[in-house]
Enzyme design. Structure first.
Site: not given
Ligand code: NOJ
Length: 747
Positions: A280
């Site tokens: 993530d």
């Molecule tokens: C953080 C989030 O937790 C995740 O779900 C998301 O896909 C990413 N950022 C990218 O934006």
């Protein structure tokens, strides 16, 4: 006399096996990958493992793509910019490897569907699949070829803001929905220019954050992990999902992004997942504040060793992998395996053959057909929770007071993660009412400018509008910003002065319909007695207004059912239907409300059972619950046999009759309970469901086929096991009540 029509039998297999599954590994592409890896420098390999937020037009950024230092970008939705980045990658970089372009396409791209929690309430995987197909088409038309969805985190805590992004609390339902979304995004041919690679997220246990506070620690015993949190991921792997994202949380002391047990042993080992794993956003370097790694170098090492193939945004792979290889902390096999997995998905997406996006190939964004699909999804997602005196549906002859901060809030109704939706394309309840009713029938007073607002100066005007009208339509809930990532709430009552407004309006004495738009279950104990009808619309997306208006006026009956338990008060959380029984289960007969305890009552006089003195033991609304404008009668439960042998199947059926006066859809649910097992089992577990639409008087036999495999659970050795013994089975309209039968699995 009511007429009885028997129509065809609805025959349901518990888990419809994937109709197709994408093969990521073919000998032909593996050979091409071998040849490419052979030619790649270490720097180019690390480049493939690096994803950066797009900085279009920035020369240093474009230079990095040209030098093969970036394998993926995210958050670029300008098609010219994406094509330009692809051109640099394939025409100006040494090995001509295309970029994989990611974006959070969570519940639609430009056409916004209901938030996933609302989509889940449709209990309609087919519709979810079709919606994801539309999202894929729209996103692909701007060059995006990878979505960070579906999010399949099981959530048992509505304080957690990201409950909005998932399918609720049940692993079976979430598995069905997640697999449907994967199929919708990817289609049956990932190489088609209409497909998006899906990304299962967040692996794993993210929704179990202690206290429902985002990013918080999780402790999940392996049995629970396998029983509740892993199944949607397994189902999505089986449906061919191409990628997976790690979670932010610390799982049992090891952050998910550095957790080899879940990534290497389970995902890539046990499940033989062939796609790639992305971290993530900054979750690799966040292993430092987690207290798991001393610095970014150690974080890069732990993530690669754990099996994270690509790092999102932060540069710890770029900065440290080479050094870690020199020191022997990482091996070239690990790096080559990561690169192979990434290239595999790029080949599967057909990007080597055609990295560019030709807009002429795609339909217009948010076109009529797409909006019609979003309207249908929104309509099916709305749950009727209360309808005293059959207030709903309303008659077109009635005059309506339209009141509340969400009656005309085009952006708010889109919900969280609607980056590419447009407020100007969303149709609100007020605009839909104006299309539906003659103008003199509508008395609109917003009363509160937004959901958290506390000013009461317009309340009198709102009360007057109520007095002038036959019925009051209140549109309340939460703005989009109050749910989603990092947007958790400790108090789940309607925010701001909304409860106060309801009480003021109630004093006008007119019937009140409350339509709630929210990203989560709200606690409504303070206001339920003041309203007559309650429609829960979640955040319904671009077409929320027309969908709600169709339901208010009975063009269709509501058919949604809850996929998450609605507590009465926050103190009951976590509260979920598939809980264990305890040794002292609550009893309605012995529970005494705190206000009714006699003074000086003897300590043991209240019964010693598992309940709250002040909140009892039942939720406000249970999982699976939802009313209709008609009534459905459940009868004639039949089991094909009182006992089955291991490996055999049982057929369970019941007759469902539309005993009311309106055509409507019912979601018929199948639950089981294993009465005594080597690991205790929940009081009920969802094992199947079927949506059926019945005319007034029509009957249908709904039949489920339950195999002993469907009754298996993770046993003491962590392996799935079905055990002989006695079971209860229900065909039911919700997780409470229904028709119960008994059977056994013979030794
Ligand atoms: C953080 C989030 O937790 C995740 O779900 C998301 O896909 C990413 N950022 C990218 O934006």
């Amino acid at each position: 006399m009511k007429k009885t029509i028997f129509s065809t039998i609805a025959f349901t297999f518990i888990f419809s096996t994937a109709v197709f599954s994408i093969e990521l590994v073919t000998s032909e592409t593996e050979k091409k990958i071998d040849a490419l890896i052979e030619k790649m420098t270490l720097e180019e390999k690390i480049g493939q493992m690096t994803q950066r937020n797009a900085r279009s037009g920035s020369e240093p950024f474009e230079g990095m793509i040209r030098d093969g230092k970036i394998g993926s970008i995210l958050n670029e939705v300008n098609v010219e910019a994406v094509n330009r980045a692809q051109k640099i990658a394939v025409e100006e970089s040494r090995l001509a490897i295309p970029l994989i372009v990611g974006r959070d396409v969570i519940h639609g791209f430009r056409t916004i569907f209901p938030i996933p929690l609302g989509l889940a309430a449709t209990w309609n995987p087919q519709l979810v699949e079709e919606g994801s197909r539309i999202a894929a088409l729209e996103a692909r038309s701007v060059g995006v070829n990878w979505t960070f969805a579906p999010m399949m985190d099981i959530a048992r805590d509505p304080r957690w803001g990201r409950i909005a992004e998932g399918y609720g609390e049940d692993p079976y339902l979430a598995s069905r929905m997640a697999a449907a979304m994967v199929r919708g995004f990817q289609s049956d041919d990932l190489a088609s220019p209409n497909a998006l690679a899906a990304c299962m997220k967040h692996f794993v246990g993210y929704g179990a954050a202690i206290g429902g506070r985002d990013y918080n620690t999780t402790y999940i015993p392996e049995l629970l992990l396998r029983d509740i949190y892993l199944p949607p991921f397994k189902a999505s792997v089986d449906a061919g999902a191409a990628t997976l994202m790690t979670a932010f949380n610390d799982l049992n002391g090891v952050p998910a992004t550095g957790n080899a047990f879940i990534l290497r042993d389970i995902l890539k080992g046990e499940w033989a997942f062939q796609g790639f794993v992305v971290s993530d956003w900054a979750s690799v370097t966040q292993m430092v504040p987690h207290g798991y790694c001393a610095d970014h170098k150690e974080a890069a090492e732990k993530a690669v060793v754990a099996g994270v193939d690509m790092e999102m945004e932060t540069p710890s792979y770029a900065d440290h992998i080479a050094e870690l290889l020199d020191e022997g902390a990482l091996t070239l096999e690990m790096i080559d395996d990561a690169v192979r997995r990434i290239l595999r998905v790029k080949f599967a997406l057909g990007l080597f053959d055609n990295p560019y996006t030709d807009t002429a190939h795609y339909p217009t964004l948010a076109n009529e057909k797409h909006l019609a699909a979003a309207k249908e999804a929104a309509k099916q997602s709305v749950v009727l929770l209360k309808n005293d005196g059959h207030l709903l549906p309303l008659s077109k002859e009635m005059s309506v007071a339209v009141i509340g901060p969400l009656a005309d809030a085009p952006q708010e109704q889109l919900g969280t993660w609607a980056f590419d939706g447009r407020a100007e394309e969303s149709q609100t309840p007020l605009t839909a009412l104006r299309d539906f009713l003659s103008p003199e029938k509508i008395n609109y007073v917003q009363a509160l400018p937004y959901s958290r607002a506390k000013e009461t100066h317009d309340f009198d005007q709102a009360a007057q509008a109520a007095e002038r009208s036959d019925v009051v339509l209140l549109f309340m809930g939460e703005e989009a910003i109050l749910s989603g990532e990092a947007h958790c709430r400790a108090n789940l009552d309607l925010p701001g002065a909304q409860e106060q407004l309801i009480k003021v309006i109630a004093s006008a004495g007119k019937p009140i319909v409350l339509v709630v738009m929210a990203g989560r279950p709200l606690t409504m104990g303070n206001i339920l007695e003041h309203i007559d009808a309650l429609l829960y619309a979640f955040h319904p997306g671009s077409m929320g207004g027309p969908a709600v208006v169709d339901l208010l006026f009975g063009i269709d009956s509501p058919s949604g059912k809850l996929t998450v338990t609605f507590p009465k008060v926050v103190g009951q959380i976590p509260m979920y239907y598939n809980h264990k029984n305890t040794g002292r289960p609550p009893q309605a007969s012995s529970w005494v409300h705190i206000d009714d305890i006699p003074l000086n009552a003897w300590q043991t006089s209240l019964g010693n059972e598992s309940h709250y003195l002040d909140a009892g033991f039942t939720p406000q609304y249970p999982f699976g619950y939802g009313l209709s404008y008609t009534t459905f009668e459940y009868k004639d439960l039949q089991l094909s046999s009182p006992a089955i042998k291991m490996g055999e199947a049982l057929t369970v059926s019941a007759v469902i009759r539309n005993s009311g006066a309106m055509r409507a859809t019912e979601i018929v649910q199948l639950y089981c309970r294993d009465l005594a097992a080597s690991i205790t089992r929940p009081v009920r577990e969802l094992k199947g469901f079927e949506r059926i639409t019945l005319e007034p008087g029509e009957c249908r036999t709904v039949e489920f086929v339950l195999t002993t495999e469907d009754l298996a659970f993770p046993g003491p050795d962590m392996k799935m096991v079905a055990e002989p013994g006695a079971f209860h089975v229900w065909i039911a309209p919700s997780s409470e009540g229904g028709l119960m039968g008994e059977f056994s699995i013979a030794e």
